[in-house]
Design a protein around this motif. Structure first.
Motif, PDB file in Angstrom:
ATOM      1  N   ALA A  84       0.816  -1.225   0.000  1.00 13.35           N
ATOM      2  CA  ALA A  84       0.000   0.000   0.000  1.00 13.35           C
ATOM      3  C   ALA A  84       0.851   1.278   0.000  1.00 13.35           C
ATOM      4  CB  ALA A  84      -0.927   0.006   1.215  1.00 13.35           C
ATOM      5  N   GLY A  85       2.179   1.119   0.016  1.00 11.65           N
ATOM      6  CA  GLY A  85       3.054   2.286  -0.062  1.00 11.65           C
ATOM      7  C   GLY A  85       3.553   2.803   1.273  1.00 11.65           C
ATOM      8  N   ILE A  86       3.474   1.969   2.286  1.00 11.50           N
ATOM      9  CA  ILE A  86       3.958   2.359   3.610  1.00 11.50           C
ATOM     10  C   ILE A  86       5.274   1.635   3.871  1.00 11.50           C
ATOM     11  CG2 ILE A  86       3.457   2.312   6.081  1.00 11.50           C
ATOM     12  CD1 ILE A  86       0.430   2.291   5.149  1.00 11.50           C
ATOM     13  N   PRO A  87       6.370   2.357   4.061  1.00 12.88           N
ATOM     14  CA  PRO A  87       7.668   1.730   4.325  1.00 12.88           C
ATOM     15  C   PRO A  87       7.681   1.104   5.725  1.00 12.88           C
ATOM     16  CG  PRO A  87       7.952   4.019   3.618  1.00 12.88           C
ATOM     17  CD  PRO A  87       6.504   3.804   3.908  1.00 12.88           C
ATOM     18  N   VAL A  88       7.262  -0.132   5.794  1.00 11.84           N
ATOM     19  CA  VAL A  88       7.116  -0.821   7.070  1.00 11.84           C
ATOM     20  C   VAL A  88       8.398  -1.575   7.418  1.00 11.84           C
ATOM     21  CG1 VAL A  88       5.976  -2.804   5.969  1.00 11.84           C
ATOM     22  CG2 VAL A  88       5.601  -2.365   8.396  1.00 11.84           C
ATOM     23  N   ILE A  89       8.727  -1.565   8.705  1.00  7.39           N
ATOM     24  CA  ILE A  89       9.957  -2.171   9.218  1.00  7.39           C
ATOM     25  C   ILE A  89       9.572  -3.179  10.298  1.00  7.39           C
ATOM     26  CG2 ILE A  89      12.113  -1.690  10.462  1.00  7.39           C
ATOM     27  CD1 ILE A  89      11.926   1.176   9.234  1.00  7.39           C
ATOM     28  N   PRO A  90      10.154  -4.387  10.262  1.00 11.30           N
ATOM     29  CA  PRO A  90       9.791  -5.389  11.266  1.00 11.30           C
ATOM     30  C   PRO A  90      10.420  -5.120  12.627  1.00 11.30           C
ATOM     31  CG  PRO A  90      11.500  -6.258   9.847  1.00 11.30           C
ATOM     32  CD  PRO A  90      11.111  -4.908   9.286  1.00 11.30           C
ATOM     33  N   VAL A  91       9.743  -5.612  13.660  1.00  6.13           N
ATOM     34  CA  VAL A  91      10.239  -5.539  15.032  1.00  6.13           C
ATOM     35  C   VAL A  91      10.611  -6.955  15.460  1.00  6.13           C
ATOM     36  CG1 VAL A  91       9.650  -5.008  17.433  1.00  6.13           C
ATOM     37  CG2 VAL A  91       8.766  -3.570  15.579  1.00  6.13           C
ATOM     38  N   ILE A  92      11.829  -7.111  15.967  1.00  2.73           N
ATOM     39  CA  ILE A  92      12.263  -8.369  16.559  1.00  2.73           C
ATOM     40  C   ILE A  92      12.376  -8.133  18.057  1.00  2.73           C
ATOM     41  CG2 ILE A  92      13.427  -9.222  14.496  1.00  2.73           C
ATOM     42  CD1 ILE A  92      16.083  -8.266  15.746  1.00  2.73           C
ATOM     43  N   GLU A  93      12.421  -9.211  18.821  1.00  2.00           N
ATOM     44  CA  GLU A  93      12.409  -9.019  20.273  1.00  2.00           C
ATOM     45  C   GLU A  93      13.205 -10.096  20.984  1.00  2.00           C
ATOM     46  OE1 GLU A  93       9.220  -8.887  23.971  1.00  2.00           O
ATOM     47  OE2 GLU A  93       8.478  -9.005  21.929  1.00  2.00           O
ATOM     48  N   ILE A  94      14.118  -9.669  21.838  1.00  2.00           N
ATOM     49  CA  ILE A  94      14.784 -10.611  22.727  1.00  2.00           C
ATOM     50  C   ILE A  94      13.712 -11.117  23.681  1.00  2.00           C
ATOM     51  CG2 ILE A  94      16.476 -10.880  24.572  1.00  2.00           C
ATOM     52  CD1 ILE A  94      18.201  -8.763  23.216  1.00  2.00           C
TER      53      ILE A  94
END
Length: 141
Positions: A84-94
């Protein structure tokens, strides 16, 4: 140096609508972190496309993964936001499940550069070793 506010929001339609009402100047200083809920609403991506087109956000699917036992909702929502045109970034988690983190790692660089590492203050000193144990190159993050 201007600050960037990273509010923790839910993948609810109302959250996207609230972003729509911000001025462009306000939007320029915000990078929201969305937590994928139990059942992301079908219209969330459309509302986000209206409110946040071309603006960076982060997506954290660990809560949903713990409830559903899989990454399907996270993967689908991540792809839909990016398309949809949103520069999405993943979240990782310890501390998140290995399966969730591997799903999130698979999205690094897909629609925007970077990744967000979520951890407690007590885990900060473990971050570099943890990334290596997860089979990731620290310089790529």
């Amino acid at each position: 140096m201007p600050f960037v506010y990273r509010p923790s929001l839910k993948t609810k339609t109302g959250e996207a609508v609230a972003l729509l009402h911000l001025s462009n100047q306000q939007k320029d200083r915000i990078a929201p972190v969305f937590s994928v809920g139990e059942r992301p609403p079908a219209n969330f991506v459309a509302r986000m496309a209206s409110a946040w087109l071309g603006r960076r956000c982060f997506l954290d699917g660990s809560f949903n993964h713990n409830l559903s036992g899989g990454s399907a909702d996270f993967d689908t929502l991540f792809a839909a936001l990016g398309t949809a045109g949103i520069p999405v970034i993943p979240v990782i988690e310890i501390g998140a499940s290995n399966a969730y983190n591997q799903a999130a790692f698979a999205h690094i660089g897909q629609f925007s550069n970077g990744v967000m590492l979520k951890c407690t203050h007590g885990h900060l000193n473990l971050a570099a070793n943890w990334v290596q144990q997860m089979g990731q190159c620290q310089s790529a993050l």
